[in-house]
Write a protein that holds these residues in place. Structure first.
Motif: not given
Length: 214
Positions: A32-40
């Motif tokens: 998983a790309d962490p940015a996809d989950l926590i960019s918000w």
């Protein structure tokens, strides 16, 4: 007022995964790309690592600020602390977060392979082989009357939910599918038998799911 065990700012994909497969030193979230989950959260004005002015306000920013409110200790699983498995080869690994971890409280790392405690800045990590109940009792004592945050990962959150120890849960569901990995739930409604539940969409695209004990 009683101390609470809180899950807060726990991020999962639309299909329920909190991490991908194949965690490694280079890929803490597996495939998983962490940015996809926590960019918000990283886009908010209150993101602690922000180095430039600006950032979003509103609901996402409020949730980011709440991360530290009234928290006196954290509990996490070993897989959140690092990618190692089995006995520790040495004590050199100090976590993903560098010399100034973002916790600023005692942190209790659940592991079957204990190692000495150590302190970085104002965060002390303790490594304990304990049941969820035992870990929570130790964390509450260390928290000095404040709440305890259950930081994850997925297996740890599920273990404490199964033990019926969690008082409030905030999960941010990102508009992305991972397909495989560590799954928190089949549906956010899985917790509705024990928790009140509200879902609040954000302009960023995430949906904040808020649960509190019935």
């Amino acid at each position: 007022m009683s101390q609470l065990l809180r899950v807060h700012n726990f991020c999962v994909s639309r299909d329920g995964f909190g991490a991908g497969e194949g965690q490694s030193l280079e890929r803490p979230f597996g495939h998983a790309d962490p940015a996809d989950l926590i960019s918000w959260a990283g886009a908010t004005a209150s993101w602690p690592n922000r180095t430039d002015p600006g950032g979003t306000r509103g609901l996402d920013d409020y949730m980011t600020r709440e991360f530290h409110r009234n928290i006196g200790a954290e509990i996490m699983g070993r897989n959140k602390f690092g990618p190692q498995r089995g006995p520790w080869k040495d004590d050199e690994w100090k976590g993903w977060w560098g010399d100034n971890p973002p916790f600023h409280t005692p942190v209790f790392v659940l592991t079957h392979h204990q190692r000495p405690s150590f302190t970085l800045s104002d965060t002390t990590f303790h490594f304990i082989d304990a049941t969820p109940e035992e870990a929570l009792n130790r964390a509450k004592e260390a928290a000095g009357g404040r709440d305890v945050r259950l930081g994850g990962g997925v297996a740890t959150v599920r273990e404490f939910l199964a033990a019926d120890l969690v008082d409030t849960v905030h999960v941010a569901v990102a508009p992305v599918d991972l397909g495989r990995g560590e799954k928190l739930w089949e549906s956010p409604d899985d917790l509705d038998d024990r928790f009140h539940h509200e879902a609040v969409p954000s302009p960023s695209g995430v949906t904040h799911h808020l649960f509190w004990r019935r």
